[in-house]
Design a protein around this motif. Structure first.
Motif, mmCIF file in Angstrom:
data_model
loop_
_atom_site.group_PDB
_atom_site.id
_atom_site.type_symbol
_atom_site.label_atom_id
_atom_site.label_comp_id
_atom_site.label_asym_id
_atom_site.label_seq_id
_atom_site.Cartn_x
_atom_site.Cartn_y
_atom_site.Cartn_z
ATOM 1 N N ASN A 122 11.651 33.780 20.107
ATOM 2 C CA ASN A 122 11.170 32.765 21.050
ATOM 3 C C ASN A 122 10.156 33.323 22.054
ATOM 4 O O ASN A 122 9.895 32.726 23.081
ATOM 5 C CB ASN A 122 12.342 32.041 21.748
ATOM 6 C CG ASN A 122 13.164 32.957 22.628
ATOM 7 O OD1 ASN A 122 12.756 34.089 22.915
ATOM 8 N ND2 ASN A 122 14.315 32.498 23.073
ATOM 9 N N VAL A 157 6.415 33.744 22.678
ATOM 10 C CA VAL A 157 5.160 33.189 22.158
ATOM 11 C C VAL A 157 4.066 34.253 22.213
ATOM 12 O O VAL A 157 3.874 34.899 23.242
ATOM 13 C CB VAL A 157 4.729 31.964 22.996
ATOM 14 C CG1 VAL A 157 3.353 31.475 22.578
ATOM 15 C CG2 VAL A 157 5.766 30.869 22.878
ATOM 16 N N ASN A 207 -0.991 38.526 25.219
ATOM 17 C CA ASN A 207 0.115 39.474 25.024
ATOM 18 C C ASN A 207 0.187 40.039 23.603
ATOM 19 O O ASN A 207 1.171 40.665 23.237
ATOM 20 C CB ASN A 207 1.451 38.806 25.392
ATOM 21 C CG ASN A 207 1.709 37.551 24.569
ATOM 22 O OD1 ASN A 207 1.181 37.408 23.467
ATOM 23 N ND2 ASN A 207 2.512 36.655 25.087
ATOM 24 N N VAL A 265 4.879 37.363 33.438
ATOM 25 C CA VAL A 265 4.065 37.263 32.219
ATOM 26 C C VAL A 265 4.845 37.608 30.947
ATOM 27 O O VAL A 265 4.296 37.564 29.847
ATOM 28 C CB VAL A 265 2.797 38.154 32.286
ATOM 29 C CG1 VAL A 265 1.830 37.643 33.346
ATOM 30 C CG2 VAL A 265 3.160 39.609 32.539
ATOM 31 N N THR A 268 9.779 41.497 30.864
ATOM 32 C CA THR A 268 11.229 41.618 30.684
ATOM 33 C C THR A 268 11.668 40.955 29.380
ATOM 34 O O THR A 268 12.480 41.508 28.627
ATOM 35 C CB THR A 268 11.955 40.995 31.894
ATOM 36 O OG1 THR A 268 11.558 41.713 33.062
ATOM 37 C CG2 THR A 268 13.457 41.071 31.744
ATOM 38 N N ILE A 278 3.878 28.149 25.093
ATOM 39 C CA ILE A 278 5.047 28.590 25.868
ATOM 40 C C ILE A 278 5.858 27.372 26.324
ATOM 41 O O ILE A 278 7.083 27.341 26.200
ATOM 42 C CB ILE A 278 4.617 29.449 27.085
ATOM 43 C CG1 ILE A 278 4.132 30.829 26.609
ATOM 44 C CG2 ILE A 278 5.761 29.610 28.083
ATOM 45 C CD1 ILE A 278 3.541 31.714 27.691
ATOM 46 N N GLU A 319 7.327 27.546 33.281
ATOM 47 C CA GLU A 319 8.683 27.163 32.913
ATOM 48 C C GLU A 319 9.368 26.474 34.093
ATOM 49 O O GLU A 319 10.025 25.442 33.930
ATOM 50 C CB GLU A 319 9.459 28.415 32.494
ATOM 51 C CG GLU A 319 10.799 28.130 31.889
ATOM 52 C CD GLU A 319 11.528 29.407 31.450
ATOM 53 O OE1 GLU A 319 10.995 30.517 31.666
ATOM 54 O OE2 GLU A 319 12.625 29.283 30.893
HETATM 55 P P1 ADP Z 1 8.080 39.514 33.895
HETATM 56 O O1 ADP Z 1 9.171 40.453 33.536
HETATM 57 O O2 ADP Z 1 6.744 39.917 33.359
HETATM 58 O O3 ADP Z 1 8.007 39.222 35.364
HETATM 59 P P2 ADP Z 1 9.674 37.645 32.385
HETATM 60 O O4 ADP Z 1 9.818 38.387 31.127
HETATM 61 O O5 ADP Z 1 10.843 37.624 33.298
HETATM 62 O O6 ADP Z 1 8.383 38.110 33.194
HETATM 63 O O7 ADP Z 1 9.243 36.151 32.031
HETATM 64 C C1 ADP Z 1 9.396 35.069 32.937
HETATM 65 C C2 ADP Z 1 9.821 33.834 32.166
HETATM 66 O O8 ADP Z 1 8.770 33.424 31.325
HETATM 67 C C3 ADP Z 1 11.015 34.079 31.269
HETATM 68 O O9 ADP Z 1 11.832 32.957 31.275
HETATM 69 C C4 ADP Z 1 10.402 34.281 29.895
HETATM 70 O O10 ADP Z 1 11.262 33.826 28.876
HETATM 71 C C5 ADP Z 1 9.170 33.422 29.978
HETATM 72 N N1 ADP Z 1 8.089 33.978 29.150
HETATM 73 C C6 ADP Z 1 7.169 34.892 29.522
HETATM 74 N N2 ADP Z 1 6.313 35.148 28.518
HETATM 75 C C7 ADP Z 1 6.733 34.394 27.472
HETATM 76 C C8 ADP Z 1 6.268 34.210 26.141
HETATM 77 N N3 ADP Z 1 5.205 34.876 25.685
HETATM 78 N N4 ADP Z 1 6.930 33.361 25.346
HETATM 79 C C9 ADP Z 1 7.999 32.677 25.810
HETATM 80 N N5 ADP Z 1 8.480 32.797 27.049
HETATM 81 C C10 ADP Z 1 7.863 33.636 27.903
#
Ligand code: ADP
Ligand code: MG
Length: 440
Positions: free
Chosen positions: A114, A116, A121, A150, A153, A279, A311
């Protein structure tokens, strides 16, 4: 055959250190020899990968010694081979059920399926795939950096979850750098540094999120340096995330910064429009919500921002609409967006031009004039883009406003910015700032 295989293992035992022997060889078996081929059964793909790549020469030469000839080696993964008596005093843990990843701090919601993949990226995603194929051997460490929200994590958990489900006895640790710091401090206070080290230095996959927070903490940096070296020397995979590249992390010890740069560094940028739509779609399907494509497009158009904010906005809209019993239409959704699209239609082009001039600190005549100086061309292109998308003016009219330029020149300028918005973080940033100023 068992006897011969024991001999092979005896030879190898003398050649590799005991942790490596236990992890990679102790649970192997020779299940078939026919002609010039020999089949080795192993309990996991992770072990198979290791034996097929890095450890192949060791295996090949030991087999040649025992069997008296060079044999073609093939590998068979047989998960039932896990040795119940396998020496686990080094805390190697076995993952036997898919629910196990929880133990390692992995969030099962964040998967690669899941996640994207888009222009912003795809490099990071490709690096993740390479690491999964060959943990510890392709890129070590993998250093993922980028702004907030972005997907750093998410991607990191995705790698962890994939490896956890693909292998049986992988010891994975996921934690934030704060957790690492706290664990370390507690271990000193409780005189349990040995336990701390056994935990962090003997894992196969160490995922440390937001490593930038380790900077400035001298003893933790020292400890992490040794953890890092130990893991790297054993080819245990290390993955780190940060909000910026190692060189730009203030107060990060230089020896750590150079270690972090020693593998592969990849960044994740803000998602472009198509990725934002994708996304939003993924988030709807994660939550079992059905939202029409044109509404998702509307949200993506109005929010040139990170996945987390997208989101958040999506959830806010869905909840509000449900709570208030409103119809799920564009007209309703637009009211929940901070920068309603409808307003931008009324945007006055003079306002756009004067804000651009102010932002770039240039004069109106600079933008409408003929000069092609680099410092002027970019603001001019930005003006074209904003007049086209935000003021909804046709190319010809924009050409007139900008000092009698041809409509193809305008098209070209708009396109240039569109390309930039897809692959240039600096341009994305400027656009976001300009749109904030213009409140569109
Ligand atoms: P970061 O660690 O870069 O601050 P996160 O990994 O916590 O960001 O992502 C923030 C939210 O956005 C999460 O809920 C994550 O699932 C969602 N998200 C970020 N990039 C994607 C992606 N490429 N596809 C699906 N969901 C994403
Ligand atoms: Mg994060």
């Amino acid at each position: 055959m068992d006897k011969q295989w024991s001999k092979v293992l005896e030879i190898i035992k003398d050649q590799v250190n005991s942790a490596n022997f236990r992890t990679w060889f102790a649970q192997t078996n020779c299940t078939d020899v026919s002609g010039a081929s020999l089949t080795i059964s192993v309990p996991s793909t992770f072990i198979k990968d290791q034996l097929q790549t890095k450890l192949y020469p060791v295996l090949e030469s030991a087999i040649q010694t025992v069997f008296g000839k060079k044999l073609n080696l093939s590998f068979k993964v047989d998960p039932s081979m896990i040795d119940k008596n396998h020496d686990d005093k080094f805390e190697f843990q076995f993952i036997s059920t898919p629910s196990k990843p929880k133990l390692y701090g992995l969030n099962s919601r964040y998967t690669l399926e899941n996640f994207v993949v888009g222009f912003s990226n795809n490099l990071a995603y490709a690096a993740a795939q390479a690491v999964i194929k060959n943990p510890g051997l392709s890129y070590n460490p993998l250093f993922i950096y980028g702004g907030t929200g972005v997907g750093k994590t998410h991607l990191m958990h995705g790698i962890g979850n994939t490896l956890a489900s693909a292998t049986l006895d992988l010891k994975i640790i996921y934690c934030s750098s704060e957790k690492f710091t706290n664990d370390f401090i507690e271990s000193i206070q409780g005189r349990k540094t040995n336990e701390f080290r056994a935990k962090y230095r003997l894992c196969d996959l160490l995922l440390i999120d937001d490593i930038q927070f380790i900077a400035g903490r001298d003893s933790t940096q020292e400890e992490f340096f040794h953890t890092f070296n130990e893991l790297q020397s054993k080819n245990s995979q290390i993955i780190l995330t940060s909000d910026r590249p190692p060189n730009n992390i203030p107060k990060l010890e230089s020896r750590l910064a150079s270690r972090f740069q020693g593998g592969l560094m990849v960044d994740i940028q803000l998602p472009d429009f198509d990725t934002r739509v994708a996304i939003l779609k993924a988030k709807c399907s994660d939550r079992g919500e059905e939202v029409s494509e044109d509404i998702l497009t509307l949200i993506a158009e109005n929010m040139p921002t990170n996945a987390r904010e997208l989101e958040g906005k999506l959830i806010q809209i869905i909840q509000n609409i449900k709570l208030k019993g409103l119809p799920f239409t564009k007209e309703v959704v637009v009211n929940f967006l901070d920068a309603p699209r409808t307003n931008s239609r009324k945007l006055d082009y003079k306002k756009v031009l004067s804000q651009i001039n102010q932002y770039f600190n240039i004069r109106i005549s600079d933008i409408t004039g003929p000069r092609r100086k680099k410092g002027l061309v970019f603001p001019r292109h930005m003006a074209m883009h904003l007049l086209y998308y935000e003021c909804k003016l046709p190319y010809g009219r924009i050409g007139e406003i900008l000092g009698g330029r041809d409509h193809t020149t305008i098209m070209h300028g708009v396109e240039k910015i569109n390309t930039g918005l897809n692959n240039d973080r600096e341009i994305q940033k400027i656009m976001i700032e300009l749109k904030q100023i213009l409140q569109v």
